[in-house]
Design a protein around this motif. Structure first.
Motif, PDB file in Angstrom:
ATOM      1  N   ASP A 137     -81.464   4.922  42.577  1.00 24.74           N
ATOM      2  CA  ASP A 137     -80.241   4.145  42.670  1.00 24.74           C
ATOM      3  C   ASP A 137     -79.507   4.263  41.322  1.00 24.74           C
ATOM      4  OD1 ASP A 137     -78.608   1.831  43.311  1.00 24.74           O
ATOM      5  OD2 ASP A 137     -79.993   0.668  42.076  1.00 24.74           O
ATOM      6  N   PHE A 138     -78.249   3.898  41.252  1.00 27.40           N
ATOM      7  CA  PHE A 138     -77.515   4.004  39.971  1.00 27.40           C
ATOM      8  C   PHE A 138     -77.459   2.656  39.228  1.00 27.40           C
ATOM      9  CE2 PHE A 138     -73.725   4.159  37.269  1.00 27.40           C
ATOM     10  CZ  PHE A 138     -74.002   5.295  36.532  1.00 27.40           C
ATOM     11  N   ASP A 139     -76.695   1.692  39.777  1.00 28.57           N
ATOM     12  CA  ASP A 139     -76.503   0.422  39.054  1.00 28.57           C
ATOM     13  C   ASP A 139     -77.786  -0.397  39.031  1.00 28.57           C
ATOM     14  OD1 ASP A 139     -73.476   0.062  38.385  1.00 28.57           O
ATOM     15  OD2 ASP A 139     -73.547   0.942  40.389  1.00 28.57           O
ATOM     16  N   GLY A 140     -78.187  -0.792  37.836  1.00 32.70           N
ATOM     17  CA  GLY A 140     -79.396  -1.607  37.689  1.00 32.70           C
ATOM     18  C   GLY A 140     -80.659  -0.770  37.590  1.00 32.70           C
ATOM     19  N   ALA A 170     -78.359   2.648  35.226  1.00 32.96           N
ATOM     20  CA  ALA A 170     -77.335   2.032  34.369  1.00 32.96           C
ATOM     21  C   ALA A 170     -77.590   0.527  34.276  1.00 32.96           C
ATOM     22  CB  ALA A 170     -75.949   2.270  34.965  1.00 32.96           C
ATOM     23  N   PRO A 171     -77.699  -0.020  33.072  1.00 29.74           N
ATOM     24  CA  PRO A 171     -77.880  -1.477  32.952  1.00 29.74           C
ATOM     25  C   PRO A 171     -76.700  -2.224  33.597  1.00 29.74           C
ATOM     26  CG  PRO A 171     -78.271  -0.381  30.839  1.00 29.74           C
ATOM     27  CD  PRO A 171     -77.720   0.659  31.773  1.00 29.74           C
ATOM     28  N   ILE A 172     -77.015  -3.378  34.172  1.00 35.08           N
ATOM     29  CA  ILE A 172     -75.970  -4.196  34.798  1.00 35.08           C
ATOM     30  C   ILE A 172     -75.018  -4.739  33.732  1.00 35.08           C
ATOM     31  CG2 ILE A 172     -75.564  -6.390  36.023  1.00 35.08           C
ATOM     32  CD1 ILE A 172     -76.564  -4.177  37.867  1.00 35.08           C
ATOM     33  N   VAL A 173     -73.719  -4.634  34.020  1.00 40.04           N
ATOM     34  CA  VAL A 173     -72.687  -5.148  33.115  1.00 40.04           C
ATOM     35  C   VAL A 173     -71.699  -5.990  33.920  1.00 40.04           C
ATOM     36  CG1 VAL A 173     -72.851  -3.295  31.390  1.00 40.04           C
ATOM     37  CG2 VAL A 173     -71.371  -2.985  33.386  1.00 40.04           C
ATOM     38  N   GLU A 174     -70.863  -6.754  33.205  1.00 42.36           N
ATOM     39  CA  GLU A 174     -69.913  -7.659  33.860  1.00 42.36           C
ATOM     40  C   GLU A 174     -68.936  -6.929  34.771  1.00 42.36           C
ATOM     41  OE1 GLU A 174     -68.856 -11.296  33.183  1.00 42.36           O
ATOM     42  OE2 GLU A 174     -71.044 -11.168  33.148  1.00 42.36           O
ATOM     43  N   ARG A 175     -68.364  -5.822  34.249  1.00 36.98           N
ATOM     44  CA  ARG A 175     -67.303  -5.134  34.993  1.00 36.98           C
ATOM     45  C   ARG A 175     -67.816  -3.777  35.491  1.00 36.98           C
ATOM     46  NH1 ARG A 175     -61.909  -4.660  32.085  1.00 36.98           N
ATOM     47  NH2 ARG A 175     -63.066  -3.003  31.069  1.00 36.98           N
ATOM     48  N   GLY A 180     -74.291   3.190  46.091  1.00 36.20           N
ATOM     49  CA  GLY A 180     -73.184   2.609  46.835  1.00 36.20           C
ATOM     50  C   GLY A 180     -71.839   2.999  46.250  1.00 36.20           C
ATOM     51  N   ARG A 181     -71.857   3.560  45.075  1.00 32.46           N
ATOM     52  CA  ARG A 181     -70.602   3.995  44.445  1.00 32.46           C
ATOM     53  C   ARG A 181     -70.125   5.303  45.069  1.00 32.46           C
ATOM     54  NH1 ARG A 181     -69.024   1.720  39.284  1.00 32.46           N
ATOM     55  NH2 ARG A 181     -70.667   0.371  38.486  1.00 32.46           N
ATOM     56  N   PRO A 182     -68.835   5.637  44.876  1.00 28.54           N
ATOM     57  CA  PRO A 182     -68.413   6.996  45.225  1.00 28.54           C
ATOM     58  C   PRO A 182     -69.263   7.973  44.417  1.00 28.54           C
ATOM     59  CG  PRO A 182     -66.508   5.584  44.778  1.00 28.54           C
ATOM     60  CD  PRO A 182     -67.726   4.789  44.392  1.00 28.54           C
ATOM     61  N   THR A 192     -67.983 -11.178  42.316  1.00 28.80           N
ATOM     62  CA  THR A 192     -67.832 -12.551  41.802  1.00 28.80           C
ATOM     63  C   THR A 192     -68.546 -12.751  40.461  1.00 28.80           C
ATOM     64  OG1 THR A 192     -69.800 -13.395  42.945  1.00 28.80           O
ATOM     65  CG2 THR A 192     -67.716 -13.458  44.173  1.00 28.80           C
ATOM     66  N   ARG A 193     -69.072 -11.704  39.872  1.00 23.47           N
ATOM     67  CA  ARG A 193     -69.847 -11.854  38.627  1.00 23.47           C
ATOM     68  C   ARG A 193     -69.025 -12.520  37.525  1.00 23.47           C
ATOM     69  NH1 ARG A 193     -74.561  -9.769  36.562  1.00 23.47           N
ATOM     70  NH2 ARG A 193     -74.882  -8.560  38.454  1.00 23.47           N
ATOM     71  N   GLN A 194     -67.708 -12.289  37.532  1.00 20.25           N
ATOM     72  CA  GLN A 194     -66.883 -12.843  36.451  1.00 20.25           C
ATOM     73  C   GLN A 194     -66.323 -14.235  36.780  1.00 20.25           C
ATOM     74  OE1 GLN A 194     -64.283  -9.677  34.588  1.00 20.25           O
ATOM     75  NE2 GLN A 194     -65.159  -8.489  36.260  1.00 20.25           N
ATOM     76  N   GLY A 234     -74.663  -7.562  47.896  1.00 19.08           N
ATOM     77  CA  GLY A 234     -75.467  -7.121  46.753  1.00 19.08           C
ATOM     78  C   GLY A 234     -75.365  -8.184  45.679  1.00 19.08           C
ATOM     79  N   ARG A 235     -75.720  -7.813  44.465  1.00 20.70           N
ATOM     80  CA  ARG A 235     -75.691  -8.796  43.380  1.00 20.70           C
ATOM     81  C   ARG A 235     -74.263  -9.176  43.035  1.00 20.70           C
ATOM     82  NH1 ARG A 235     -79.995  -5.774  40.249  1.00 20.70           N
ATOM     83  NH2 ARG A 235     -78.187  -4.440  40.169  1.00 20.70           N
ATOM     84  N   PHE A 236     -73.910 -10.408  43.400  1.00 19.55           N
ATOM     85  CA  PHE A 236     -72.565 -10.927  43.151  1.00 19.55           C
ATOM     86  C   PHE A 236     -71.491  -9.988  43.694  1.00 19.55           C
ATOM     87  CE2 PHE A 236     -74.885 -12.771  39.317  1.00 19.55           C
ATOM     88  CZ  PHE A 236     -75.254 -13.905  40.030  1.00 19.55           C
ATOM     89  N   VAL A 237     -71.756  -9.414  44.844  1.00 14.76           N
ATOM     90  CA  VAL A 237     -70.781  -8.498  45.449  1.00 14.76           C
ATOM     91  C   VAL A 237     -70.931  -8.494  46.966  1.00 14.76           C
ATOM     92  CG1 VAL A 237     -72.292  -6.441  45.245  1.00 14.76           C
ATOM     93  CG2 VAL A 237     -69.823  -6.149  45.314  1.00 14.76           C
ATOM     94  N   LEU A 238     -69.784  -8.381  47.642  1.00 14.58           N
ATOM     95  CA  LEU A 238     -69.778  -8.165  49.095  1.00 14.58           C
ATOM     96  C   LEU A 238     -68.967  -6.895  49.320  1.00 14.58           C
ATOM     97  CD1 LEU A 238     -68.909 -11.848  50.085  1.00 14.58           C
ATOM     98  CD2 LEU A 238     -71.124 -10.736  50.453  1.00 14.58           C
ATOM     99  N   GLU A 239     -69.601  -5.886  49.890  1.00 13.30           N
ATOM    100  CA  GLU A 239     -68.896  -4.624  50.100  1.00 13.30           C
ATOM    101  C   GLU A 239     -68.490  -4.505  51.556  1.00 13.30           C
ATOM    102  OE1 GLU A 239     -70.423  -1.014  48.370  1.00 13.30           O
ATOM    103  OE2 GLU A 239     -71.978  -2.172  47.364  1.00 13.30           O
ATOM    104  N   LEU A 240     -67.271  -4.048  51.791  1.00 18.97           N
ATOM    105  CA  LEU A 240     -66.812  -3.754  53.151  1.00 18.97           C
ATOM    106  C   LEU A 240     -66.772  -2.240  53.269  1.00 18.97           C
ATOM    107  CD1 LEU A 240     -64.930  -6.331  51.955  1.00 18.97           C
ATOM    108  CD2 LEU A 240     -64.331  -6.372  54.361  1.00 18.97           C
TER     109      LEU A 240
END
Ligand SMILES: O=P(O)(O)OC[C@H]1O[C@H](O[C@H]2O[C@H](CO)[C@@H](O)[C@H](O)[C@H]2O)[C@H](O)[C@@H](O)[C@@H]1O
Length: 264
Positions: free
Chosen positions: A27-30, A33-38, A67-69, A140-142, A171-177
């Motif tokens: 996987d990529f994020d987390g 790549a460490p999790i970041v705000e943006r 999940g990213r492009p 919603t992380r921010q 996902g973590r503080f995210v809803l993907e459509l």
């Protein structure tokens, strides 16, 4: 350091001799790549390219399943230098390899969803929209209360997805459509099948990684040796952690485990 080696070897004795016939998928994020705000600030760890390149020399296939492009993951990770890398983007909807991107045409429903979630976010402080082309993600992380904001948005985002004919992936503080159909489990099965692999190592941390972990187990029933690594940097979801054979401390732990496993 020995702990990972012991754990990996104990979890699946005999994994090391199978490395030339192994798929390593991450996987990529987390995980890389460490999790970041943006989301736009995420970067793979600086050591990622070197470690993955070394792994690529020892195994049948190295892949990123995100999940990213696909092109975003390649760019944010500087991953185009990793020999033979395959990147599945949008949970498998897209495929990148050797600098070439295979991506479907415009996905119907995303334009409507994009317009509606931008309206939704406009009136909510700290709620942001990530436009990923084939999908949109509401973050919603921010927000002042990220969990509360996520809960408040769930039903509304679900209704928009229904209207747009899309599915919601939380996902973590995210809803993907995003379009229905693709998931990381499908991507894992096709990677193993294409490489005629006898072993699969998958590392992840979030809800979107669960189908990949389940695919590793299902492949296990057909004789494919599987190891699931959980990247735990304080945010891994319990449902994924519970499926893991090994829990390592975040992206640094993932790279260290891979370096140990594939060391000469
Ligand atoms: O499958 P992945 O590679 O793990 O991608 C899943 C989503 O990750 C990203 O969001 C997450 O990471 C962000 C950056 O660290 C963080 O700010 C956010 O809270 C996390 O949910 C990415 O932005 C999404 O597009 C990915 O689908």
């Amino acid at each position: 350091m020995a702990a990972y080696e012991d754990e990996l070897e104990l979890t699946r004795p005999g994994l090391r001799p199978l490395l030339p016939r192994t798929v390593v998928a991450l996987d990529f994020d987390g995980t890389l790549a460490p999790i970041v705000e943006r989301p736009e600030d995420a970067r793979a760890l600086p050591a990622a390219v070197e470690v993955l390149s070394a792994v690529a020399e020892r195994v049948a296939q190295v892949a990123i399943v995100t999940g990213r492009p696909a092109a975003d993951a390649v760019r944010l990770g500087g991953l185009d230098d990793v020999p033979g890398l395959v990147v599945f983007g949008h949970y498998g909807l897209e495929r990148w390899s050797s600098g070439e991107l295979h991506s479907p045409g415009e996905t119907s429903g995303v334009a409507l969803a994009r317009e509606r979630v931008i309206q939704l976010a406009a009136s909510r402080h700290g709620v942001t929209v990530e436009d990923k082309g084939h999908s949109v993600a509401v973050h919603t992380r921010q927000a002042e209360d990220p969990e509360g904001a996520l809960d408040e948005l769930r039903l509304r985002v679900s209704a928009i997805a229904d209207d747009a004919g899309l599915q919601v992936t939380p996902g973590r503080f995210v809803l993907e459509l995003r379009p229905r159909g693709a998931d990381k489990g499908v991507a894992i099965r096709s990677l193993v099948s294409e490489a005629s692999a006898e072993a699969i190592i998958y590392a992840g941390d979030d809800l979107g990684d669960i189908p990949a972990a389940d695919a590793v187990r299902e492949l296990g029933a057909t004789g494919v040796v599987g190891v699931v690594i959980c990247s735990e940097s304080g945010e891994a979801v319990p449902e994924f952690r519970a499926r893991a054979d090994v829990v390592v401390p975040g992206p640094e732990g993932v790279l260290r485990a891979l370096a140990i496993l594939t060391a000469e």
